[in-house]
Design an enzyme around this catalytic site. Structure first.
Site, mmCIF file in Angstrom:
data_model
loop_
_atom_site.group_PDB
_atom_site.id
_atom_site.type_symbol
_atom_site.label_atom_id
_atom_site.label_comp_id
_atom_site.label_asym_id
_atom_site.label_seq_id
_atom_site.Cartn_x
_atom_site.Cartn_y
_atom_site.Cartn_z
ATOM 1 C CB CYS A 87 131.529 -16.701 62.779
ATOM 2 S SG CYS A 87 133.149 -16.061 62.322
ATOM 3 C CG HIS A 195 132.256 -21.318 61.361
ATOM 4 N ND1 HIS A 195 131.396 -20.605 60.556
ATOM 5 C CD2 HIS A 195 133.248 -20.458 61.676
ATOM 6 C CE1 HIS A 195 131.840 -19.376 60.393
ATOM 7 N NE2 HIS A 195 132.971 -19.256 61.056
ATOM 8 C CD GLU A 197 128.836 -23.088 59.706
ATOM 9 O OE1 GLU A 197 128.610 -23.214 60.925
ATOM 10 O OE2 GLU A 197 129.402 -22.082 59.217
#
Lengths: 245, 756
Positions: A87, A195, A197
């Protein structure tokens, strides 16, 4: 061996703890690196996390590229060390010239936060080597400045060299060629807007990001300690603004 | 940077600089009445000068002093075994176990958002965040309750786009997820939209700090942005007066401008200072700026403070002392620091690139009177520009017992029940007009940051993991719901507020959580209108009754008055937010979703009351009748049963409470969010279809007999309504619509109006 991932914190970063948590869920170690650190220590890979480094002032990533740590990251990447920008980290990598092209404001000029299907387009990068070609992953995106663009020649190169790493199945931001992430010619530097994560725990609705984080750990363990060694203190091109009154 | 403590000049007779001529009406221009000006003279024993008058004007504004509402707020129940900090501090704090406390607060930013929607909403987010980390808590979630006019109005579309962009722009950038909220459209908010912002933070119990300036000789250190001329008079000129004049646009300079990047660094710096025990107390600068922060920290500790107005870093030269003291420039905090820790404090701030400057020193109370004095000095050893009892700015504010009266036609309105309205020829048409997909809003908010959001926006309650860096490990979860219903509260503010509390508690139960605490934001019209004061008083009584009956303490609140435009008050709009705790959050709980073939069970009885419902008010323009009754004991049993059902692994596949739009909308939303149709048999006419009477939940399950049995054993009505499946939503012979058509209407309400 268990790889250690350095996660860079700029003022304004906000996904650093999430990335640490994701790396740990994928079986690795992580520690935070400060933007003013002149070297990376003994990390096996580097992640530039999401957020709004330096407030995204001027342009997203435009100020962060001058942080002292970025010189060390550049050397680490040049030595073949795995570097992933997520990002805002992707934006920093393009501003730093470690990846080609640029991110511009989303089509429609609105922020978008949603979980979208993303297809793995290349499995020969540090972020995707354990994923399947064409595998579709449910990954969260969360950005205002996420529409990838580049000139025609760069796009031709990215395609010819299979350097588009992940593509949107449903394009949320108007990215050129549905590009969600790309890599450098060495395939050790990857930037992506989604993302991983945020898709690392069943409680969050998707664990599809784990294959990417495990790939990074796998690559980091394989790359060994070699890449980072030798990245010594470097002069900063960016003097911190004085705060005394 | 000024590292030295201040030298205190000898006390003298004060009023010199900018002394206010006797008989002048300067106080009126500042928003003070003649009686309030006289009270200030009585407190000081002399006429105030202009600096002093300006400070009293902002501190005694309706926004800061709650002067019209305070005598009513005392009726709310605020005690509970988990309550660590109740109302009156920057935020309420409750102990949720495992060594973890939760800080929570909700506040309005209505008036700024009405004149400058982006910055008004953005600074609302910034302000509520500071209230939370002032307590030592890391902010981990935001929510917003937004009220606008109708979308056919171009100004409303502009306001809504701006407010949503402001929340998105500030909240996402500062790095705190916005995990839910609610959205209401009604013509009464067209010129006076409401923007209520909630923040929730978490902290290890032992890190709890209170904003107190203790210890004479300790230093007041101003952290964050330099002080500018923005936002002067925000609380008085802007927030404590209505709209409707030609000069509404002229109020825009009273709106502050936010900088989320400054706030992000300020959060991190303050949390590090607190972690390392480098501050005695910390207070945010919000409404009324330095005047408020210095007087409140000193006043709460029974101490005084000397403030050097020249030591305050300013954005521009030549700012007058009263401007420095009352500016509402954003992203500032006041830390109380011992001289020994000052260097470390400066070092932490430097690391985070946060400005820090000593601006004052804590002083002992005046030996003669025993009161702490707030003195404003013109430079070290300079003139005393102001000298007032510190606590008087907050504690001696007037309290009004304003006249209250119910509307004259109350009895007639209550007798005019919508039950008498003709039954709809086509209930489907009414349903299609009510569905609305709010994802256009929450897709613009980062609702996933921190990896805590287990149930995202769009369900009855947001469900979060209880986790943050530096927090003890916990298997618990939090559920949070904001709720309002101006339609109910317009019909009956007391009963409407009771039902609101009941609904909010039920939403949290649908997330699998036991309700633990409540915060409120009371948005009402002009308190000088007796009917508005009656609404406020009734609403407080309703909230008190429901909270007492359900055992939910009120741990914080905010009051926003003067929500009026063109002489018309908004409908009474109390907003409540209930916080609940999930004992073990091990799986994603059932949410608003269906699975093909599951049975639909209605828990709670058959209800047909329509007063205050969306069907009556929005679809039939009928605002009369008597609101449905509720049974608090039955509701407690329902809350327990729902928590039990949601907590059983695999028992439910979907759950949704019956609220806005009644059973019809509950079923439609279940279908829309899962793309699975529903087939429901006969219900008790359009009354049951659209009634919003409280205490009902639709659950989807493959073990209907077991669910019905469990409910009945708990003394609750339960019956199988039908089943999930197909591609239509069918309810008896009242509703029959293709899911695709319903979906188009659902999507089109917002996106269709707002996307070009």
């Amino acid at each position: 061996m268990t790889a250690t991932v350095g996660v860079v914190v700029f003022p304004g970063s906000n996904c650093e703890h999430d990335v640490v948590s994701g790396i740990e869920r994928a079986g690795g170690h992580a520690r935070l690196l400060w933007h003013q650190d002149p070297d990376l220590g003994d990390v096996d890979a580097v992640v530039l996390p999401g957020g709004f480094a330096h407030g995204d002032y001027l342009r997203a990533g435009a100020l962060a590229r001058f942080a002292p740590v970025m010189a060390a990251v550049t050397d680490f990447a040049a030595a073949g060390g795995p570097v992933v920008g997520i990002c805002n980290g992707f934006q920093v990598l393009t501003e730093a010239g470690l990846l080609p092209g640029a991110l511009q404001k989303n089509r429609g000029l609105r922020f978008v936060c949603a979980t979208v299907p993303v297809e793995v387009s290349s499995t020969t990068t540090v972020l995707t080597e354990l994923a399947g070609q064409g595998q579709v992953l449910a990954l969260p995106v969360n950005h205002f400045v996420g529409s990838y663009t580049c000139d025609r020649r760069t796009l031709d190169e990215l395609r010819a060299e299979e350097r588009v790493v992940v593509r949107y199945v449903e394009n949320p931001n108007g990215s050129l060629d549905d590009i969600a992430g790309i890599c450098n010619p060495g395939r050790n530097v990857v930037g992506l807007m989604p993302h991983p994560e945020r898709a690392s725990d069943p409680l969050l609705g998707s664990v599809d990001g784990l294959v990417l984080l495990r790939s990074l750990l796998h690559a980091a363990a394989g790359a060994g300690a070699g890449a980072g060694a030798g990245a010594g203190p470097l002069l900063s091109a960016h003097d911190q603004p004085p705060i005394s009154l | 940077m000024d590292d030295e403590s201040l030298t205190v000049p000898a006390p003298g007779a004060v009023p010199a600089p900018g002394a206010v001529p006797v008989g002048a009406d300067v106080h009126r221009a500042l928003g003070l009445t003649d009686e309030e000006a006289a009270a200030i003279v009585a407190i000081l024993g002399r006429p105030p000068n202009h600096v002093e008058l300006a400070m009293y004007a902002v501190m005694w504004s309706e926004h800061c002093s709650y002067k019209s509402s305070r005598r009513h707020l005392g009726r709310l129940p605020t005690d509970g075994p988990h309550v660590l900090v109740g109302p009156g501090e920057n935020a309420g704090v409750v102990d949720v176990g495992d060594g973890i406390a939760v800080a929570i607060r909700i506040e309005s930013h209505n008036h700024p958002s009405a004149v400058e929607p982006y910055q008004g909403a953005a600074t609302g987010v910034g302000g509520i965040l500071r209230d939370i980390f002032t307590m030592g808590a890391r902010p981990i979630a935001l929510m917003d309750a937004l009220f606008f006019g109708t979308l056919d109005d171009a100004r409303t579309r502009w306001l809504m786009e701006g407010v949503v962009a402001g929340i998105s722009g500030y909240g996402n950038s500062v790095g705190v997820p916005t995990v839910g909220g609610e959205l209401t459209f009604a013509p009464g908010y067209a010129r006076n939209p409401l923007v209520n912002v909630l923040c929730l933070g978490v902290l290890p119990v032992e890190r709890l700090v209170l904003a107190r300036a203790t210890g004479a000789g300790n230093l007041a250190v101003l952290l964050g942005s330099p002080t500018g001329r923005d936002g002067i008079g925000g609380v008085s000129v802007l927030a404590s007066a209505g709209f409707g004049g030609a000069d509404d646009g002229a109020k825009r300079p009273s709106v502050q401008v936010g900088d989320p990047y400054e706030e992000k660094r300020l959060v991190e710096a303050c949390l590090e200072l607190l972690d390392r025990h480098l501050v005695v107390g910390v207070q945010d600068l919000g409404g009324a700026g330095l005047a408020c922060a210095t007087s409140e920290t000193a006043g709460r500790a029974g101490m005084g403070m000397d403030v050097d107005v020249r030591a305050v870093p300013c954005r521009e030269p030549g700012m007058a002392p009263y401007e420095v003291m009352t500016s509402e420039s954003q992203e500032r905090m006041l830390a109380i620091v011992t001289p020994a820790d000052l260097d470390e404090v400066h070092a932490v701030c430097r690391r985070w690139e946060v400005r820090s400057a000593v601006v004052g020193v804590v002083t002992d109370p005046d030996p003669a009177s025993g009161t702490g004095r707030l003195r404003i000095l013109d430079g070290r050893g300079g003139h005393v520009l102001a000298d007032v009892p510190a606590a008087s700015l907050a504690d001696d504010a007037p309290r009004y017992d304003r006249p209250l009266a119910p509307p004259r036609d109350l009895e007639r309105r209550r007798a005019d029940d919508p039950a008498a309205l003709p039954a709809p020829a086509d209930c489907t048409e009414d349903l299609l007009a009510m569905v609305l997909d709010p994802s256009w809003v929450y897709r613009q908010y980062d609702h996933q940051l921190f990896l805590n959001t287990v149930v995202a926006p769009g369900s009855d309650a947001a469900v979060l993991r209880l986790a943050a860096p530096g927090l003890p490990t916990s298997a618990k979860g939090l559920a949070l719901s904001t709720d309002s219903n101006p339609r109910w509260c317009s019909v009956d503010p007391r009963r409407g507020t009771e039902l609101l509390v009941a609904e909010s508690a039920l939403n949290v139960a649908c997330g699998g959580a036991r309700p633990l605490a409540l915060v409120n934001c009371l948005n009402f019209g002009n308190p000088e209108h007796p009917e508005v004061m009656w609404q406020l008083s009734e609403s407080v009584d309703g909230m008190a009754a429901a909270c007492s009956a359900l055992g939910i303490p009120v741990v914080g609140g905010n009051v926003s008055l003067y929500n009026e435009s063109g002489g018309a008050d908004i409908d009474p709009t109390p907003v409540v937010a209930v916080l609940g705790v999930v004992d073990r959050l091990e799986r994603v709980p059932a949410t608003v979703t269906l699975v093909e073939g599951a049975s639909l069970v209605l828990v709670g009885g058959t209800r047909t009351e329509l007063a205050g419902s969306r069907w009556a008010v929005e679809r039939r323009d009928h605002r009369g009748g008597a609101l449905a009754d509720w049974d608090p004991h039955g509701h407690r049993r329902l809350l327990d049963a729902v928590v039990e059902l949601v907590g059983r692994p695999g028992l439910l596949v979907g759950v949704h409470d019956v609220a806005d739009g009644g059973l019809a909308l509950a079923l439609a939303e279940l279908a829309l969010r899962s793309e699975v149709g529903v087939r429901v048999g006969e219900v008790a006419g359009h009354g049951e279809l659209f009634s919003e009477a409280p205490g009902r939940v639709v659950v989807a399950t493959f073990e209907a007999d077991r669910v019905v049995g469990m409910c009945r054993a708990a003394g609750l009505d339960a019956r199988v309504l039908g089943e999930a499946g197909g591609d239509r939503v069918v309810v008896g012979d009242l509703v029959d619509v293709a899911l695709a058509e319903l979906r188009a209407a659902w999507r089109d309400q917002l996106a269709g109006a707002l996307e070009d």
